[in-house]
Design an enzyme around this catalytic site. Structure first.
Site, PDB file in Angstrom:
ATOM      1  N   TYR A  91       0.818  -1.215   0.000  1.00  0.00           N
ATOM      2  CA  TYR A  91       0.000   0.000   0.000  1.00  0.00           C
ATOM      3  C   TYR A  91       0.849   1.262   0.000  1.00  0.00           C
ATOM      4  CZ  TYR A  91      -4.341  -2.541   0.566  1.00  0.00           C
ATOM      5  OH  TYR A  91      -5.422  -3.350   0.337  1.00  0.00           O
ATOM      6  N   GLU A 100      -1.836 -30.713   8.500  1.00  0.00           N
ATOM      7  CA  GLU A 100      -2.235 -29.718   7.501  1.00  0.00           C
ATOM      8  C   GLU A 100      -3.457 -28.919   7.935  1.00  0.00           C
ATOM      9  OE1 GLU A 100      -2.994 -31.259   3.588  1.00  0.00           O
ATOM     10  OE2 GLU A 100      -3.797 -29.354   2.866  1.00  0.00           O
ATOM     11  N   ASP A 141      -3.660 -34.044   3.949  1.00  0.00           N
ATOM     12  CA  ASP A 141      -4.664 -34.628   3.057  1.00  0.00           C
ATOM     13  C   ASP A 141      -3.957 -35.453   1.988  1.00  0.00           C
ATOM     14  OD1 ASP A 141      -6.730 -33.303   4.331  1.00  0.00           O
ATOM     15  OD2 ASP A 141      -6.841 -31.670   2.880  1.00  0.00           O
TER      16      ASP A 141
END
Lengths: 617, 358
Positions: B92, B191, B243
């Protein structure tokens, strides 16, 4: 039941049923399309009448909701009006006005359209159409209630009321009909928008059922070139056509009939046709057998006959296309309007056909969608059956990739921010079906459209190349005039040192003379400021030729004299142009063009450039 | 060389080039999959020899140089004022940099990493920090964290924290975080939050004497750095439980071998001895887990992994090919098919046994 009564009942059923069963043939196949058809038929008629009588059209269309699915459609014009005696025929008789012996380009041709609209209104609501009309010179406007007698295929006048109205001439048709109003790609609004795009001489107001009014203003005060009515050309004649003209001239010799009724039929060529047909030249027309008529029609093709006259056509022409496209699509702020193309006529089955193309590119149009193809036949927008149309076929078979558009495997409708207008006009355009929504995919016509597309596409490619070059010039300018000095300043600041002179580095990354312009719109047109900066290590003197993209420039040439390294010379001029001004072309003379960005080598034909694609009569 | 001098070197190179009338340029290692090589000493993946050069002869290159100079100026200003900035704040702040403004935060993040690569000064040392990402740990680990007052506070990550665990700060270097002691035998990096919570609720950290660490998707640098320190300072093995899909394989690769984007600091972040105990393609079949069909993107990712130098082992090639063949992926929470305790009672013990962990 008497035979006569049975017959008349059968007749009644058959006409109603004919219409109902064949609604799709005439275009009244869905509630939404039916409303569209009513507006289209009325507006086409108004425009035809205005064009024939040399009137700049002013048209107002209002669609009001009367009931859940009943609408009141009114179309008012400032046309020549309709003779009181003709009202019943024009609005109530199918096929009225269909004439074989006069051919010229017009929007409506079969004498079915407006009658079908009146009929559709009558059978869906039971209400009569209202026609108010006044002819020039008459003091009174007559108001008629018109219906159709299904037994006799004729118009019935239920009432006729004279009255006083302000408009000196014109016609207003009001029809009640069941239907559905929708806006979108295939809608009344789109039809009117596309109509406005090819009729910039028209002033059109449209009020939709929500009461919102949209106006397309006239942007050209010149009437379109009027189409002259001519006799039909022998090529393309069918047996029925010849029988039809013979019926009117039973006592003439067949030689005389051919000369009277067909264009380009001299005594000599008529003689050749009859000799080849093995028909006695002085034989009375009424005594010809069907066999002989057939042989004559076949013999036409065996004789060399001059091509048809083309003054029966009224192409849009370059200025009309340019103004029309701008009028309708300016809000999309296109970055490019191509110079429109009007091709010379070709002849298809004895009828002349002209193809015209215009295109706009860029601006707010989406680059990720297929291009928009806006199709016209005889100045009438074709909104339906895009896939069956010769125009679509020509666009799809054309390889747009070499012209800067995305087109997978070089076939199909290309993708890009573009609207493509294609107009096919002719005295007898072959349509793919009776509803005249698509032009038949005849190879001769498809090829001719491709020729026109090629010319337009080339101008698009030229524009894109120029834009790319201009982009490069702007990049170089940003690099040398902004970024490099800032790099010098910032690196100095970080180190707490004085910025160094970047001119040596600049001449290494851009050893060029840079020509850049900024354009501002002012009251009279556009004021252009052009700066020439020397980033090389040499001193240059050369000529800069100025060729505005459109309009006239107040300056033709600028002399750059003794331009020292790192020096800039600035000059200004004005361009009066009423089309959006995109760019000036600059050409250099007296300097090797490889040292210049933003201007090009002077083309060898520069001083004799006046290429024109105008139609030749 | 002080970090400030390292930054100045870049500006000096540019300044001197301009003074000589040359075209200034910056060169740095190419940060692509094609340019990572295994360092046989540390067994982690680092950038290879391929260099790219950004120079001021094109607009793009010149803008890159200008942005780099603005960033250097900004960082030096922070040094003077003892400030730090988040990567997002820096993005920014560039609004006010005129022609050097960043167009996206990806662009500014990449440049910050480039600057690390060029100067060999870490992002934290450049006073640039990432957003907190909320990764956390639970287990019998005692640490000392320096708070805002500059005092080190002692915290036990099992007894002194709530169910959310101890939140990993953005910097886990010794000046901020001291590792005091632990009784754990290994670290289990997980995870997803759901599975982390499940193992916490089931008390897995106590029954198996381990530290549970929530990776929270692709782990942040500080998370990976903490794993590296736990592994290095306590000798705890790291097991990664994810996963069963191509993206999870990448999470493991970045923990174990180093990520492509941060290959210049793989030495500090990667734990090459990590073991994968996440859901594999074979697990999906063996345990007949509820699965989803691979999407086109999944298939693309798997095929990319077959070309990824980090996955060129027998184990990974077989697993990736099996997944491609079966067309199936599964989440770690799919183990709940066999009940809430299945993962702690059966799956993890079996897996740990198979890798010789327990």
């Amino acid at each position: 039941m008497t035979g006569e009564k049975l017959f008349s009942q059968n007749r009644e059923i058959s006409i109603s049923e004919f219409f109902n069963k064949n609604r799709h043939i005439l275009g009244f196949e869905s509630p939404q399309k039916s409303l569209f058809m009513i507006v289209k038929e009325a507006v086409d008629n108004s425009l035809d009448a205005c064009e024939e009588y040399g009137i700049l059209p002013e048209i107002e269309v209002i669609v009001q909701k009367a009931d859940q699915d009943e609408f009141i459609i009114s179309v008012e014009d400032n046309g020549p009006g309709i003779n009181r005696k003709e009202v019943a025929n024009v609005f109530g008789k199918l096929l009225y006005g269909s004439r074989f012996h006069q051919v010229r380009q017009s929007r409506g041709q079969q004498g079915i359209g407006i009658t079908a609209a009146v009929f559709y209104g009558q059978i869906t609501t039971g209400k009569h159409a209202v026609v108010e009309t006044r002819i020039p010179g008459d003091d009174l406007t007559y108001r008629f209630e018109v219906g159709i007698d299904v037994k006799t295929n004729s118009g019935i006048i239920f009432s006729e009321t004279p009255g006083i109205k302000e408009k000196p001439h014109g016609t207003k048709v009001t029809i009640h009909a069941r239907g559905k109003y929708q806006e979108g790609k295939q809608s009344i609004l789109e039809y009117l928008r596309e109509t406005a795009a090819v009729n910039p001489d028209m002033d059109l107001k449209f009020t939709n059922p929500e009461g919102k009014t949209i106006r397309f203003q006239r942007t050209i005060d010149e009437l379109p070139k009027k189409a002259v009515a001519v006799k039909p050309h022998p090529y393309g004649t069918e047996i029925g056509d010849l029988q039809f003209v013979i019926a009117d001239q039973r006592n003439e010799s067949i030689t005389q009939v051919l000369q009277n009724s067909f264009s380009r039929m001299s005594r000599k060529s008529a003689g050749e046709v009859l000799a080849n047909a093995n028909v006695e030249p002085e034989k009375k027309a009424e005594s010809l057998s069907l066999q002989e008529i057939r042989r004559i029609v076949e013999a036409f093709a065996t004789v060399k006959i001059m091509p048809p006259q083309t003054d029966c056509l009224s192409p849009l022409g370059i200025e009309y296309i340019r103004r029309g496209l701008r009028n309708v699509y300016e809000e999309l702020k296109p970055s490019f309007y191509s110079k429109p193309v009007t091709r010379n006529p070709i002849v298809y089955k004895g009828n002349p056909i002209i193809v015209e193309v215009g295109l706009v590119y860029g601006g707010d149009l989406s680059p990720e969608e297929p291009i928009r193809i806006v199709r016209y036949a005889n100045k009438v927008p074709l909104l339906y059956q895009q896939g069956a149309c010769a125009i679509t076929k020509a666009v799809s078979e054309f390889d747009w990739r070499q012209f800067g558009l995305e087109q997978r495997s070089g076939a199909g409708i290309p993708f890009g921010p573009m609207i493509l207008l294609v107009h096919v006009c002719g005295t007898k355009i072959p349509y793919s079906s009776e509803s005249k929504e698509a032009i038949a995919q005849v190879p001769e016509i498809v090829d001719e459209i491709k020729q026109a597309l090629r010319i337009s596409a080339r101008s698009l490619r030229t524009f894109m190349r120029k834009r790319e070059r201009r982009g490069k010039a702007n990049e170089k300018y940003r690099l040398v005039a902004q970024i490099l000095p800032e790099i010098s300043a910032k690196s100095a600041k970080v180190l707490g040192l004085e910025p160094v002179d970047t001119s040596k580095t600049i001449s290494r990354v851009a050893n060029v003379v840079l020509v850049r312009e900024t354009v501002e719109k002012d009251v009279e047109g556009f004021s252009v400021k052009c700066s020439v900066t020397n980033y090389t290590k040499e001193t240059w003197s050369f000529k800069l030729h100025i060729a505005p993209a459109s309009g006239k420039s107040s300056l033709d040439t600028f002399e750059v004299k003794d331009l020292q390294p790192a020096a800039t010379q600035i000059f200004s001029f004005t361009v009066n142009s009423d089309t959006p001004y995109s760019e000036t072309e600059y050409y250099v003379e007296g300097i090797d063009p490889v040292y210049v960005i933003g201007a090009e080598a002077l083309p060898p034909d520069f001083h004799m450039r006046e290429i024109s694609y105008e139609v030749e009569d | 060389m002080a970090r400030s001098d390292r930054l100045n070197t870049i500006a000096e190179d540019i300044y001197n080039s301009l003074a000589r009338g040359d075209v200034p340029s910056i060169s740095l290692p190419s940060r692509t999959r094609e340019n990572i090589v295994l360092d046989p000493l540390s067994m982690v993946w680092k950038y290879g020899e391929a260099k790219i050069s950004r120079n001021a002869s094109t607009l793009d290159g010149a803008e890159y140089l200008l942005k780099t100079l603005y960033l250097i100026d900004f960082i030096k200003e922070m040094y003077e004022n003892s400030k730090t900035s988040t990567l997002r704040e820096m993005y920014y702040i560039s609004e006010g940099w005129g022609h050097a403004k960043f167009h996206t935060q990806d662009e500014s993040d990449l440049l910050a990493e480039d600057l690390e690569v060029i100067t060999h000064v870490s992002r934290e040392e450049l006073n640039l920090r990432p957003e907190e990402n909320g990764a956390s740990i639970i287990g019998d680990l005692t640490i000392e964290e320096r708070n805002r007052k500059g005092e080190f506070k002692r915290i036990n990550c099992r007894d002194d924290v709530g169910d959310g665990g101890y939140n990993i700060p953005y910097s886990v270097e010794a000046d901020k975080l001291r590792l005091v002691e632990t009784n754990a035998k290994f670290v289990l990096a997980i995870e997803t939050g759901g599975m982390f919570d499940r193992l916490v609720e089931n008390g897995f950290d106590e029954s198996f004497k381990c530290i549970l660490l929530h990776l929270k998707g692709q782990p942040a640098r500080s998370t990976r750095r903490l794993l590296k320190r736990l592994n290095g300072e306590f000798g705890l093995p790291v097991y990664v439980f994810t996963d069963g899909d191509p993206w999870s394989f990448r999470i493991f690769a970045s923990v174990a071998y180093g990520a492509i984007k941060t290959a210049h600091i793989s030495d500090y972040l990667a734990v090459p001895s990590s073991e994968f105990i996440g859901i594999t393609a074979s697990d999906i079949l063996n345990y007949s887990l509820p699965s989803d069909k691979l999407s086109d993107k999944d298939i693309q990712a798997l095929n990319a992994e077959l070309k990824d130098p980090r996955f060129q082992t027998e184990f990974w090639k077989t697993e990736i090919e099996t997944m491609l063949m079966s067309g199936k992926k599964a989440e770690q929470q799919a183990l709940a098919k066999y009940g809430l305790d299945f993962v702690t009672d059966t799956y993890l013990p079996e897996k740990l046994k198979s890798i010789g962990g327990q």
